[in-house]
Every structure is written in C-alpha cells, then in structure tokens.
Design an enzyme around this catalytic site. Structure first.
Site, PDB file in Angstrom:
ATOM      1  N   ASP A   1      11.418   0.129   0.365  1.00 32.35           N
ATOM      2  CA  ASP A   1      11.113  -1.299   0.246  1.00 32.35           C
ATOM      3  C   ASP A   1      12.217  -2.091  -0.441  1.00 32.35           C
ATOM      4  O   ASP A   1      12.196  -3.320  -0.445  1.00 32.35           O
ATOM      5  CB  ASP A   1       9.780  -1.521  -0.474  1.00 32.35           C
ATOM      6  CG  ASP A   1       9.698  -0.786  -1.801  1.00 32.35           C
ATOM      7  OD1 ASP A   1      10.683  -0.790  -2.578  1.00 32.35           O
ATOM      8  OD2 ASP A   1       8.639  -0.173  -2.080  1.00 32.35           O
TER       9      ASP A   1
ATOM     10  N   ASN B   1      11.150   5.424  -1.818  1.00 36.27           N
ATOM     11  CA  ASN B   1      10.724   4.144  -1.260  1.00 36.27           C
ATOM     12  C   ASN B   1      11.830   3.510  -0.428  1.00 36.27           C
ATOM     13  O   ASN B   1      13.019   3.636  -0.731  1.00 36.27           O
ATOM     14  CB  ASN B   1      10.295   3.202  -2.375  1.00 36.27           C
ATOM     15  CG  ASN B   1       9.119   3.753  -3.165  1.00 36.27           C
ATOM     16  OD1 ASN B   1       8.337   4.546  -2.648  1.00 36.27           O
ATOM     17  ND2 ASN B   1       9.002   3.347  -4.415  1.00 36.27           N
TER      18      ASN B   1
ATOM     19  N   PRO C   1       0.828  -1.203   0.000  1.00 37.56           N
ATOM     20  CA  PRO C   1       0.000   0.000   0.000  1.00 37.56           C
ATOM     21  C   PRO C   1       0.863   1.254   0.000  1.00 37.56           C
ATOM     22  O   PRO C   1       1.992   1.244   0.514  1.00 37.56           O
ATOM     23  CB  PRO C   1      -0.792  -0.112   1.307  1.00 37.56           C
ATOM     24  CG  PRO C   1      -0.702  -1.552   1.704  1.00 37.56           C
ATOM     25  CD  PRO C   1       0.617  -2.037   1.201  1.00 37.56           C
ATOM     26  N   ASP C   2       0.345   2.336  -0.591  1.00 38.92           N
ATOM     27  CA  ASP C   2       1.041   3.610  -0.451  1.00 38.92           C
ATOM     28  C   ASP C   2       0.743   4.169   0.939  1.00 38.92           C
ATOM     29  O   ASP C   2       0.146   3.505   1.786  1.00 38.92           O
ATOM     30  CB  ASP C   2       0.657   4.581  -1.571  1.00 38.92           C
ATOM     31  CG  ASP C   2      -0.821   4.962  -1.552  1.00 38.92           C
ATOM     32  OD1 ASP C   2      -1.484   4.748  -0.518  1.00 38.92           O
ATOM     33  OD2 ASP C   2      -1.307   5.473  -2.574  1.00 38.92           O
ATOM     34  N   PHE C   3       1.164   5.397   1.182  1.00 37.14           N
ATOM     35  CA  PHE C   3       0.984   5.948   2.518  1.00 37.14           C
ATOM     36  C   PHE C   3      -0.301   6.747   2.674  1.00 37.14           C
ATOM     37  O   PHE C   3      -0.958   6.677   3.713  1.00 37.14           O
ATOM     38  CB  PHE C   3       2.183   6.838   2.886  1.00 37.14           C
ATOM     39  CG  PHE C   3       3.408   6.051   3.247  1.00 37.14           C
ATOM     40  CD1 PHE C   3       3.608   5.615   4.548  1.00 37.14           C
ATOM     41  CD2 PHE C   3       4.346   5.724   2.287  1.00 37.14           C
ATOM     42  CE1 PHE C   3       4.731   4.875   4.886  1.00 37.14           C
ATOM     43  CE2 PHE C   3       5.473   4.985   2.614  1.00 37.14           C
ATOM     44  CZ  PHE C   3       5.668   4.557   3.915  1.00 37.14           C
ATOM     45  N   ARG C   4      -0.680   7.508   1.633  1.00 34.50           N
ATOM     46  CA  ARG C   4      -1.694   8.538   1.838  1.00 34.50           C
ATOM     47  C   ARG C   4      -3.071   8.248   1.250  1.00 34.50           C
ATOM     48  O   ARG C   4      -3.997   9.018   1.475  1.00 34.50           O
ATOM     49  CB  ARG C   4      -1.176   9.869   1.276  1.00 34.50           C
ATOM     50  CG  ARG C   4      -0.029  10.445   2.082  1.00 34.50           C
ATOM     51  CD  ARG C   4       0.487  11.759   1.518  1.00 34.50           C
ATOM     52  NE  ARG C   4       1.430  12.390   2.441  1.00 34.50           N
ATOM     53  CZ  ARG C   4       2.699  12.056   2.543  1.00 34.50           C
ATOM     54  NH1 ARG C   4       3.179  11.106   1.766  1.00 34.50           N
ATOM     55  NH2 ARG C   4       3.487  12.662   3.408  1.00 34.50           N
TER      56      ARG C   4
ATOM     57  N   HIS D   1      15.146   8.462   1.155  1.00 34.48           N
ATOM     58  CA  HIS D   1      14.626   8.275   2.510  1.00 34.48           C
ATOM     59  C   HIS D   1      15.241   7.057   3.184  1.00 34.48           C
ATOM     60  O   HIS D   1      14.666   6.494   4.117  1.00 34.48           O
ATOM     61  CB  HIS D   1      13.104   8.176   2.478  1.00 34.48           C
ATOM     62  CG  HIS D   1      12.458   9.444   2.011  1.00 34.48           C
ATOM     63  ND1 HIS D   1      11.138   9.512   1.610  1.00 34.48           N
ATOM     64  CD2 HIS D   1      12.946  10.701   1.874  1.00 34.48           C
ATOM     65  CE1 HIS D   1      10.850  10.760   1.236  1.00 34.48           C
ATOM     66  NE2 HIS D   1      11.927  11.484   1.390  1.00 34.48           N
TER      67      HIS D   1
END
Length: 353
Positions: free
Chosen positions: A172, A170, A96-99, A189
């Site tokens: 991941d 990302n 899933p994305d964050f927002r 990040h």
C-alpha cells in the site's frame, strides 16, 4: 562470569560494555552503572536493565515484558532495530487485511469472477483475466488511505537513528507515505511505485497504469500494447533483490519487532527465526501466530490484542508520546485527539468491503 569494562569516560558520560559471551557485548550509558574492583561489590545497574540481564548470582531467566523492552531502548541497548510488518498495521488506516473471515480482502473476492480469492495474485490468472486485480487495485489508489500511528511510530524509530531496516509485506506504500526513506525499506512483496510490461519487459510509467485502472481500462504498454503489471510480487514470482539484505540485517539486529502479521507467507515468515537467540523479539498482533506461538524463545514478548493499543502502550513506556504527536501533526497538518487507550489514531476512509 561476565566482565565489565568502562570506556570513553569524559564529562560524566561514557559507555559501559557488558560482555556476556566471547565476541558478544552490550553497551549502555555509563551513568546507569556502578563498577567495583576485584569483586568487592557486585556490579549494579539501573533497575530496568538489571531486571532484563539478571543481577547478583541468580541464574534464573526472567521472562521479558514490554516494560523491559522499553528500558532496553531507553538505555541504548537496542540501536539496530529490525521491524517486520504485515497487513495488520494498515487496518487502522481503513485497509482490510487479507485473511480475516468476513472482513478481509479474500472474503470479498469469494463471489467475484475468480475461481478462488488468491487467484487474483497469480500471474497465470492475471495474464488470462486482469480485470479482478485491476478492480482491487483501484481501491488501493495512492491517496485513498493515509498512514496511522503505527507507521509514524516506525518513522520515529528512524528519526531517532534506531531503525536498521523495515521489512514489509504490504504493497500500500504507507511506510513511504509516513516519511521512511526507501533506503530503510525492504518491500518484500513489491509495490505500486513502478510498473512493467509483461511482454516486452520494458518499464511503463506508473501514471499510465493508474490512469487506465481508474478509468476501468486494462493497462497496456505504449510500446508493444502488452499487458502492464505493477511491480507487485505475485504468487510464484521472485522476490525483489533487496530482500537479500536480510542476510546481513537479521544477524546484526539487537531487537526484532514483528507487527500485524500472521507469519503465514514464506519466505517472509521465516525471517522471524533469523535473529540470534539472545535478541529480544516483540510480537504485536491480534492473536498468536507463526513460529513465535509454537516455538517461542525465552526472550520473546507477545503483546496480543488491538495493535494500535499495543503500539500506543510501547510509546507511553518509552516516553515518546509528545514526540509522536508532534510528528503526526507536522506530517498531516491536522490536530489529532488523544484518547487514554487509543492515542494518536488517524484513520483513512473506511473501505466498503
């Protein structure tokens, strides 16, 4: 007026350098052009490149479309491609994305033991209560998810020698998982590839971090027993030193691809403005966002909607469909289906969030 200079002709090949402004030039395969002397005949080019740069005496600036971008790449005009990506490129892998309301990671934290969803990525909260972050990290364990068509498209850009750098928000690790070397990546990040003790600042084996997380334990330093944190950038922390490569990369880029990001997090978002105004910017996302939506440039291409469909369309326009299929099959060792609107999709396990 622009001048056309033919150089390096030999064996029917060679390159043309098309000078538009002092100090700036575009190069194309010589076979795409015919050249006249003393202005007797206008310079002509292939239809695709001509449509992008204009032809004849017309001063009208035509808006670029995805076909134009494909033709520029095919003509050799884009050989220093910089890519910016966000969580949207990983959602086809099941992450899933964050927002996104209702489905994003932040929505899943609304009823967790956190004052607000973003708190799990705040260092002060992590030091006070690392368990919510560790619970989330367990979902991100390497191998739970696999790269998809978008990651492998970016890998193909690298294999063809076109990728100058890939800037990713990302954490991941799927860009590395697709085979893109670390030298081509700027993980803005951070990532889970390494871990550091928050007390003694010593490097901690990342295997120990994962062993603790997967065993539902808080990861602790083997030297001082301090809390161990993966080298993921939390809110308020400094970005990795490699992020400074943008000072060199963006001014020299000849194409910027922006995929699957809402361009809301700084300073990453502002990088979209760092390329020269003459450089095409292609923004592929579910919806318009960031500076490209409220301050567009004349050479922007907005491809909105399903990201897999958008990337698949560009792959088709480039004529790379077979190569991409072969690459994915080599990397995964599995036969993949082709669908007319969603080619080459490979999904990881669906996150139950």
């Amino acid at each position: 007026m622009c001048s056309v200079i033919l150089s390096g002709v030999g064996g029917g090949g060679g390159w043309l350098t098309l000078h538009h402004l002092p100090g700036l030039a575009w190069q194309f395969p010589a076979r795409s052009f015919s050249v006249s002397i003393a202005g007797r005949t206008p310079v002509s080019s292939s239809a695709g490149v001509s449509s992008v740069f204009g032809s004849g005496g017309s001063s009208k600036k035509e808006k670029l479309v995805l076909q134009d971008i494909a033709e520029l790449i095919q003509a050799g005009a884009c050989q220093r491609v910089v890519v910016m990506v966000g969580a949207g490129i990983s959602t086809p892998s099941g992450i899933p994305d964050f927002r996104s309301p209702g489905t994003g990671f932040y929505s899943s934290f609304q009823h967790a033991d956190v004052p607000y969803p973003e708190a799990i990525f705040e260092l002060s909260f992590f030091l006070h209560n690392p368990k919510p972050f560790c619970t989330w990290a367990k979902e991100m364990y390497p191998g739970n998810y696999r790269p998809n068509i978008i990651h492998y498209f970016l890998r193909l850009l690298h294999d063809k020698g076109l990728l100058l750098r890939l800037y990713t928000q990302n954490i991941d690790g799927l860009e590395r998982g697709s085979g893109i070397p670390g030298s081509k990546l700027v993980e803005a990040h951070g990532s889970f590839a390494s871990a550091t003790c928050t007390v003694c600042r010593g490097t901690s084996p990342v295997e120990d971090f994962w062993a603790a997380v997967m065993g539902d334990r808080v990861p602790c330093c083997a030297v001082c027993t301090g809390l161990v944190k993966p080298d993921v950038v939390f809110f308020g922390e400094a970005l990795p030193q490699r992020f400074l490569l943008h000072v060199v990369d963006f001014p020299t880029a000849d194409l910027l691809l922006i995929l699957g990001t809402s361009l809301q997090v700084e300073p990453f978002a502002s990088l979209s403005e760092a390329v020269r105004s003459s450089v095409p910017r292609v923004f592929m996302n579910k919806e318009a966002a960031g500076p490209l939506s409220w301050r567009p440039r004349s050479r922007d291409v907005l491809q909105l909607g399903d990201l897999v469909d958008s990337v698949g369309r560009l792959v088709e326009l480039l004529g790379w469909s077979e190569e991409l299929t072969d690459l994915i099959q080599r990397e995964t060792g599995k036969s993949l289906h082709r669908c007319h609107s969603r080619p080459f999709v490979q999904s990881g396990p669906q996150a139950e969030m």
